[in-house]
Design a protein around this motif. Structure first.
Motif, short mmCIF file in Angstrom:
data_model
loop_
_atom_site.label_atom_id
_atom_site.label_comp_id
_atom_site.label_asym_id
_atom_site.label_seq_id
_atom_site.Cartn_x
_atom_site.Cartn_y
_atom_site.Cartn_z
N ARG A 169 -18.35 13.17 -23.12
CA ARG A 169 -17.95 11.92 -22.47
C ARG A 169 -16.73 12.11 -21.59
N ALA A 170 -15.72 12.82 -22.09
CA ALA A 170 -14.51 13.05 -21.29
C ALA A 170 -14.80 13.90 -20.07
N ALA A 171 -15.63 14.93 -20.24
CA ALA A 171 -15.98 15.80 -19.12
C ALA A 171 -16.75 15.03 -18.06
N ARG A 172 -17.63 14.15 -18.49
CA ARG A 172 -18.41 13.35 -17.54
C ARG A 172 -17.50 12.40 -16.76
N GLU A 173 -16.54 11.80 -17.46
CA GLU A 173 -15.59 10.91 -16.78
C GLU A 173 -14.77 11.70 -15.75
N LEU A 174 -14.39 12.92 -16.10
CA LEU A 174 -13.63 13.74 -15.16
C LEU A 174 -14.45 14.06 -13.91
N VAL A 175 -15.71 14.44 -14.11
CA VAL A 175 -16.58 14.78 -12.98
C VAL A 175 -16.79 13.57 -12.08
N LEU A 176 -17.01 12.40 -12.67
CA LEU A 176 -17.23 11.20 -11.87
C LEU A 176 -15.99 10.83 -11.06
N LEU A 177 -14.82 10.99 -11.66
CA LEU A 177 -13.59 10.69 -10.92
C LEU A 177 -13.38 11.70 -9.79
N MET A 178 -13.68 12.97 -10.04
CA MET A 178 -13.56 13.96 -8.97
C MET A 178 -14.55 13.67 -7.84
N GLU A 179 -15.76 13.30 -8.20
CA GLU A 179 -16.78 12.96 -7.20
C GLU A 179 -16.34 11.80 -6.32
N SER A 180 -15.61 10.87 -6.89
CA SER A 180 -15.22 9.67 -6.15
C SER A 180 -14.25 9.99 -5.01
N GLY A 181 -13.54 11.12 -5.13
CA GLY A 181 -12.56 11.47 -4.11
C GLY A 181 -11.37 10.55 -4.07
N PHE A 182 -11.12 9.81 -5.15
CA PHE A 182 -10.07 8.81 -5.16
C PHE A 182 -8.70 9.41 -4.87
N ALA A 183 -8.39 10.55 -5.49
CA ALA A 183 -7.07 11.14 -5.31
C ALA A 183 -6.82 11.50 -3.85
N GLU A 184 -7.81 12.08 -3.21
CA GLU A 184 -7.66 12.46 -1.81
C GLU A 184 -7.53 11.24 -0.92
N LYS A 185 -8.29 10.19 -1.23
CA LYS A 185 -8.20 8.96 -0.44
C LYS A 185 -6.82 8.33 -0.56
N VAL A 186 -6.25 8.36 -1.76
CA VAL A 186 -4.90 7.81 -1.96
C VAL A 186 -3.90 8.58 -1.12
N ARG A 187 -4.02 9.90 -1.13
CA ARG A 187 -3.06 10.72 -0.39
C ARG A 187 -3.23 10.57 1.12
N GLU A 188 -4.45 10.35 1.56
CA GLU A 188 -4.69 10.20 2.99
C GLU A 188 -4.31 8.81 3.51
N GLU A 189 -4.54 7.78 2.68
CA GLU A 189 -4.39 6.41 3.17
C GLU A 189 -3.17 5.67 2.63
N SER A 190 -2.66 6.07 1.46
CA SER A 190 -1.61 5.27 0.84
C SER A 190 -0.34 6.04 0.50
N TRP A 191 -0.24 7.29 0.94
CA TRP A 191 0.90 8.12 0.55
C TRP A 191 2.22 7.46 0.92
N GLY A 192 2.30 6.89 2.09
CA GLY A 192 3.55 6.30 2.53
C GLY A 192 3.96 5.06 1.76
N ASN A 193 3.03 4.48 0.98
CA ASN A 193 3.33 3.28 0.21
C ASN A 193 3.97 3.59 -1.14
N TYR A 194 4.06 4.88 -1.49
CA TYR A 194 4.70 5.25 -2.75
C TYR A 194 6.19 5.49 -2.53
N GLN A 195 6.97 5.25 -3.57
CA GLN A 195 8.39 5.54 -3.52
C GLN A 195 8.59 6.99 -3.96
N HIS A 196 9.05 7.82 -3.06
CA HIS A 196 9.14 9.25 -3.32
C HIS A 196 10.57 9.73 -3.58
#
Length: 213
Positions: A169-196
């Motif tokens: 179950r955990a491995a499947r959740e990991l694969v689905l999240l990787m497939e979604s590309g969410f992390a890359e989309k956040v970095r491409e579209e919302s990086w400037g909205n984070y407090q760094h």
């Protein structure tokens, strides 16, 4: 047909013995994630960071903020990871000091939105809540996407089929999240909205195309 690059999965194991039950649990999750991704037409490349091999450099980084070559290699791998499996033994009712120290010295911006499987091992089931009680807060501070299923294995769990089900179950959740590309989309579209201001990355978005050292 579009050819996808392999998923980069990084295993961070805090086990100090050899062989290590912590490393065994992490490897089982990585193997299952690789099998599931392959079934879905994606290749996987797995990099393992054994923290016992970085112990001296982790200590140096804590007291001097200077990273050695092994630390830099680990940081580069995590920076380009599509998914992370973070596993620790439980000592005195908490994650190992080596494990927490490693994540304490990382740049606060390094793991933003990356999917993470949290795993822990112990000799008794009394420590089963360590992941949700202590580890999730650390990874929430690092702004990761922890998968819903946490993986805890006490000594008696290794012969229980329920552990295999939870790993799946955990491995499947990991694969689905990787497939979604969410992390890359956040970095491409919302990086400037984070407090760094608390991280050394400043306002600069880390490169997503570099190859781990």
């Amino acid at each position: 047909m579009t050819e996808h690059k392999p998923f980069e999965i990084v295993v961070v194991s805090g086990g100090t013995s050899d062989p290590s039950s912590t490393r065994l649990l992490a490897d089982r999750v990585a193997g299952r994630a690789e099998a599931l991704a392959t079934q879905r037409g994606r290749n996987v490349h797995v990099t393992v960071i054994d923290l016992r091999e970085l112990a001296t450099e982790i200590t140096t980084a804590l007291v001097s903020q200077l990273n050695g070559p092994k630390m830099n290699k680990a940081i580069a791998a995590l920076g380009t990871a599509d998914g992370i499996i973070a596993a620790t033994p439980v000592y005195k009712a908490g994650p190992s000091g080596l494990f927490t120290s490693f994540f304490h010295v990382l740049d606060n911006d390094l793991l933003i939105a990356k999917p993470v499987v949290l795993a822990a091992t112990a000799g008794t089931a009394r420590h089963a809540l360590v992941i949700d009680d202590q580890m999730r807060s650390l990874f929430a501070f690092l702004r990761t996407m922890t998968v819903p299923t946490s993986l805890f294995a006490a000594s008696e769990d290794w012969s229980d089929n329920d552990l295999a089900k939870r790993i799946d179950r955990a491995a499947r959740e990991l694969v689905l999240l990787m497939e979604s590309g969410f992390a890359e989309k956040v970095r491409e579209e919302s990086w400037g909205n984070y407090q760094h201001q608390f991280g050394s990355a400043g306002e600069r978005k880390p490169a997503s195309t570099s190859t781990p050292i």
